[in-house]
Design a protein around this motif. Structure first.
Motif, mmCIF file in Angstrom:
data_model
loop_
_atom_site.group_PDB
_atom_site.id
_atom_site.type_symbol
_atom_site.label_atom_id
_atom_site.label_comp_id
_atom_site.label_asym_id
_atom_site.label_seq_id
_atom_site.Cartn_x
_atom_site.Cartn_y
_atom_site.Cartn_z
ATOM 1 N N ASP A 195 45.129 38.759 47.958
ATOM 2 C CA ASP A 195 43.898 38.098 47.113
ATOM 3 C C ASP A 195 44.409 36.261 47.778
ATOM 4 O O ASP A 195 44.998 36.699 49.439
ATOM 5 C CB ASP A 195 45.086 37.615 45.438
ATOM 6 N N GLU A 196 43.941 35.581 47.009
ATOM 7 C CA GLU A 196 43.230 35.105 46.923
ATOM 8 C C GLU A 196 44.372 33.505 47.768
ATOM 9 O O GLU A 196 44.052 32.711 48.137
ATOM 10 C CB GLU A 196 42.533 33.765 46.419
ATOM 11 N N LEU A 197 45.571 34.061 47.002
ATOM 12 C CA LEU A 197 47.154 32.815 47.013
ATOM 13 C C LEU A 197 47.685 33.487 48.416
ATOM 14 O O LEU A 197 49.016 33.097 48.377
ATOM 15 C CB LEU A 197 48.223 33.146 45.562
ATOM 16 N N GLY A 198 47.355 34.899 49.025
ATOM 17 C CA GLY A 198 47.647 35.158 50.178
ATOM 18 C C GLY A 198 49.365 36.113 49.725
ATOM 19 O O GLY A 198 49.858 37.403 50.562
ATOM 20 N N ASN A 199 49.061 37.016 48.063
ATOM 21 C CA ASN A 199 49.503 38.137 48.023
ATOM 22 C C ASN A 199 49.463 39.288 48.248
ATOM 23 O O ASN A 199 48.181 39.740 48.436
ATOM 24 C CB ASN A 199 49.482 38.175 46.438
ATOM 25 N N SER A 200 50.244 40.118 48.681
ATOM 26 C CA SER A 200 49.765 41.045 49.834
ATOM 27 C C SER A 200 50.564 42.123 48.624
ATOM 28 O O SER A 200 51.274 42.710 47.913
ATOM 29 C CB SER A 200 50.839 41.555 50.765
ATOM 30 N N TYR A 201 49.259 43.015 48.728
ATOM 31 C CA TYR A 201 49.622 44.415 47.415
ATOM 32 C C TYR A 201 49.506 46.182 48.296
ATOM 33 O O TYR A 201 48.539 46.143 49.184
ATOM 34 C CB TYR A 201 48.282 44.326 46.783
#
Length: 131
Positions: A30-36
């Motif tokens: 996502d735009e905050l750098g979290n990985s899914y």
């Protein structure tokens, strides 16, 4: 390196990274750098659905997950936002995480953390005095 081994609140630990590398599929960022990630199978599932994971970029705070990724994580949406983005309404604001407890938190005028002077009490305030 030691932070990744022993702390879970600063991203993923070594054990989680190993598990995700072995049993997970990278879905997106996502735009905050979290990985899914999503599990390859339903082996460790309790309801027959593949498990879904988030690895936070930095401090682990649930409010850092945007609404579209939150819906995907909780199986509200079948397709991730990388495939089928959530339709944005014209009146919606951009998602911002909860900043309470951080240096970016709002501090009112006169707050000790803001190092300001509190306004003098007016006539509608009477200090408590023990009897």
């Amino acid at each position: 390196m030691l932070k990744n081994i022993f702390t879970w609140w600063n991203g993923a630990t070594i054990g989680i990274r190993f598990t995700l590398g072995r049993r997970g599929v990278f879905i997106g960022k996502d735009e905050l750098g979290n990985s899914y990630y999503e599990a390859k199978d339903t082996k460790d599932s309790y309801d027959g659905r593949k498990r879904r994971y988030v690895v936070y970029n930095g401090y682990a705070e649930a409010s850092k997950v945007s609404p579209d990724w939150h819906g995907w994580l909780h199986h509200t949406f079948e397709e991730p936002p990388t495939v089928e983005p959530l339709k944005r309404q014209s009146w919606e604001r951009d998602h911002i995480p909860n900043l309470t407890g951080t240096v970016h938190a709002w501090r009112p005028q006169g707050s000790i953390a803001r190092s300001g002077e509190r306004q003098k009490a007016t006539g509608d305030y009477e200090a408590w005095r023990p009897e």
